[in-house]
Design a protein around this motif. Structure first.
Motif, PDB file in Angstrom:
ATOM      1  N   GLY A   1      -2.848  -5.832  -2.316  1.00 41.07           N
ATOM      2  CA  GLY A   1      -2.709  -6.090  -3.745  1.00 41.07           C
ATOM      3  C   GLY A   1      -3.982  -5.816  -4.522  1.00 41.07           C
ATOM      4  O   GLY A   1      -4.049  -6.084  -5.722  1.00 41.07           O
ATOM      5  N   ARG A   2      -4.991  -5.259  -3.861  1.00 41.06           N
ATOM      6  CA  ARG A   2      -6.254  -4.942  -4.528  1.00 41.06           C
ATOM      7  C   ARG A   2      -6.029  -3.882  -5.608  1.00 41.06           C
ATOM      8  O   ARG A   2      -5.300  -2.918  -5.407  1.00 41.06           O
TER       9      ARG A   2
ATOM     10  N   GLY B   1      -4.150   1.450 -10.076  1.00 45.67           N
ATOM     11  CA  GLY B   1      -3.362   1.551  -8.862  1.00 45.67           C
ATOM     12  C   GLY B   1      -3.504   0.271  -8.062  1.00 45.67           C
ATOM     13  O   GLY B   1      -4.458  -0.489  -8.252  1.00 45.67           O
ATOM     14  N   VAL B   2      -2.564   0.020  -7.173  1.00 43.70           N
ATOM     15  CA  VAL B   2      -2.597  -1.204  -6.375  1.00 43.70           C
ATOM     16  C   VAL B   2      -2.490  -0.843  -4.895  1.00 43.70           C
ATOM     17  O   VAL B   2      -1.725   0.043  -4.519  1.00 43.70           O
ATOM     18  N   GLU B   3      -3.282  -1.514  -4.072  1.00 49.16           N
ATOM     19  CA  GLU B   3      -3.213  -1.276  -2.632  1.00 49.16           C
ATOM     20  C   GLU B   3      -1.928  -1.903  -2.087  1.00 49.16           C
ATOM     21  O   GLU B   3      -1.588  -3.040  -2.425  1.00 49.16           O
ATOM     22  N   GLN B   4      -1.234  -1.193  -1.243  1.00 50.34           N
ATOM     23  CA  GLN B   4       0.102  -1.575  -0.790  1.00 50.34           C
ATOM     24  C   GLN B   4       0.153  -2.985  -0.213  1.00 50.34           C
ATOM     25  O   GLN B   4       0.982  -3.799  -0.599  1.00 50.34           O
ATOM     26  N   ASP B   5      -0.715  -3.314   0.728  1.00 52.67           N
ATOM     27  CA  ASP B   5      -0.632  -4.597   1.424  1.00 52.67           C
ATOM     28  C   ASP B   5      -1.491  -5.685   0.807  1.00 52.67           C
ATOM     29  O   ASP B   5      -1.051  -6.826   0.662  1.00 52.67           O
TER      30      ASP B   5
ATOM     31  N   ALA C   1       0.124  -0.919 -11.244  1.00 51.34           N
ATOM     32  CA  ALA C   1       0.413  -2.039 -10.352  1.00 51.34           C
ATOM     33  C   ALA C   1       1.791  -2.642 -10.623  1.00 51.34           C
ATOM     34  O   ALA C   1       2.323  -3.356  -9.776  1.00 51.34           O
ATOM     35  N   SER C   2       2.374  -2.337 -11.775  1.00 60.40           N
ATOM     36  CA  SER C   2       3.694  -2.879 -12.126  1.00 60.40           C
ATOM     37  C   SER C   2       4.756  -2.286 -11.200  1.00 60.40           C
ATOM     38  O   SER C   2       4.972  -1.079 -11.183  1.00 60.40           O
ATOM     39  N   GLY C   3       5.411  -3.176 -10.434  1.00 64.33           N
ATOM     40  CA  GLY C   3       6.429  -2.697  -9.512  1.00 64.33           C
ATOM     41  C   GLY C   3       5.892  -1.727  -8.472  1.00 64.33           C
ATOM     42  O   GLY C   3       6.649  -0.935  -7.914  1.00 64.33           O
TER      43      GLY C   3
ATOM     44  N   THR D   1      -5.518   3.672  -2.337  1.00 63.35           N
ATOM     45  CA  THR D   1      -6.497   3.147  -1.396  1.00 63.35           C
ATOM     46  C   THR D   1      -7.877   3.541  -1.881  1.00 63.35           C
ATOM     47  O   THR D   1      -8.011   4.519  -2.640  1.00 63.35           O
ATOM     48  N   LYS D   2      -8.895   2.794  -1.484  1.00 66.93           N
ATOM     49  CA  LYS D   2     -10.245   3.062  -1.982  1.00 66.93           C
ATOM     50  C   LYS D   2     -10.674   4.483  -1.651  1.00 66.93           C
ATOM     51  O   LYS D   2     -10.527   4.952  -0.528  1.00 66.93           O
TER      52      LYS D   2
END
Length: 280
Positions: free
Chosen positions: A171-172, A165-169, A110-112, A118-119
């Motif tokens: 932030g999940r 991992g982080v969801e693009q929009d 999730a950093s940067g 995605t799920k």
């Protein structure tokens, strides 16, 4: 030995949580990475932390749940994953590297937005029957921020990435499979070398018998070994993900044991005396 070329090659290393439990293994990772750095390689590490997550789950009264070597992650499990891999494993691994003079940069996917995801939808998995499996708070990688990783390595830093991992929009945050993610990173960076480390250190026909080490397998042979049950458990996703990236130009792939002195550089130089090399 120093690489004598204008292009500084890049190695992507996946470190399993199983090889972070013992002091010999932890110091071996650091020493092997330092060998590559001293030889002129840029290095990116991605690590899991399965045993550490399992231990913390048990302390919280949660039961680890895996199918075909892959973790099913509930919302409660995800909190434990964050605590174990980011709060324990990530910092400890960076510390080991710093102690041998490798300038590690501890971070997570999730950093940067290093790793967006995605799920994961329910899917049928090899070795888990014919019914789709819902993995819960687990994500599939959608992109890797190769530009940021490249910039970090060009600064002389060694990114040490925890498998989130982080969801693009939205932030999940998702738990992401390290074996799956490391090949995506290798693909995005067009890595010269992909190393998958395990405590076992290679593929063996008879586990525990060094004389049965398989030095090299191609795609057809690897799939046959899976069907025969020689490759089993958590080794299955490692080999399957390695096979998936071979067609994308990452030709130098190996399963190695970090506790073995000189193992990483041995593979990098193509000697074939350590681990198992995987090719088309």
């Amino acid at each position: 030995m120093t690489i004598n070329q204008s292009h500084q090659p890049i190695a992507v290393v996946k470190v399993g949580g199983d090889v972070l439990q013992g002091e010999v293994e932890r110091s071996g990772i650091a020493a092997n990475v330092k060998d590559l750095v001293d030889a002129g390689w840029r290095v990116v590490l991605l690590h899991g932390g399965g045993p550490q997550v399992n231990a913390l789950q048990e302390k919280h009264g949660l039961v680890p749940n895996k199918v075909a070597g892959r973790r099913i992650t509930s919302e409660a499990d995800l909190l434990v994953v964050k605590q174990a891999i980011c709060g324990e494993v990530n910092v400890s691994l960076a510390q080991e590297l710093q102690q041998v003079g490798v300038n590690a940069f501890a971070c997570n996917g999730a950093s940067g937005k290093l790793v967006t995801a995605t799920k994961r939808p329910p899917r049928v998995m090899s070795g888990a029957g014919d019914q789709p499996i819902d993995f819960g708070e687990v994500g599939d990688v959608t992109s890797v921020n190769a530009e940021l990783l490249t910039q970090l390595t060009e600064l002389g830093l060694i990114p040490v990435i925890a498998t989130l991992g982080v969801e693009q929009d939205s932030g999940r945050i998702f738990n992401i499979n390290a074996d799956t993610t490391v090949v995506q990173i290798a693909r995005a960076l067009k890595a010269d070398l992909l190393l998958l480390t395990t405590a076992v250190g290679a593929i063996y026909r008879e586990l525990g018998d060094e004389g049965t080490r398989i030095a090299h397998v191609n795609e057809q042979e690897a799939r046959a070994l899976i069907n025969e049950g020689v490759i089993q458990g958590g080794m299955i996703p490692k080999v399957e993900e390695a096979l998936s990236v071979l067609a994308d130009g990452v030709k130098n792939i190996a399963i190695v044991g970090p506790q073995i002195k000189g193992a990483f550089l041995d593979v990098a130089l193509g000697k074939g005396d350590k681990g198992t090399r995987i090719s088309l």
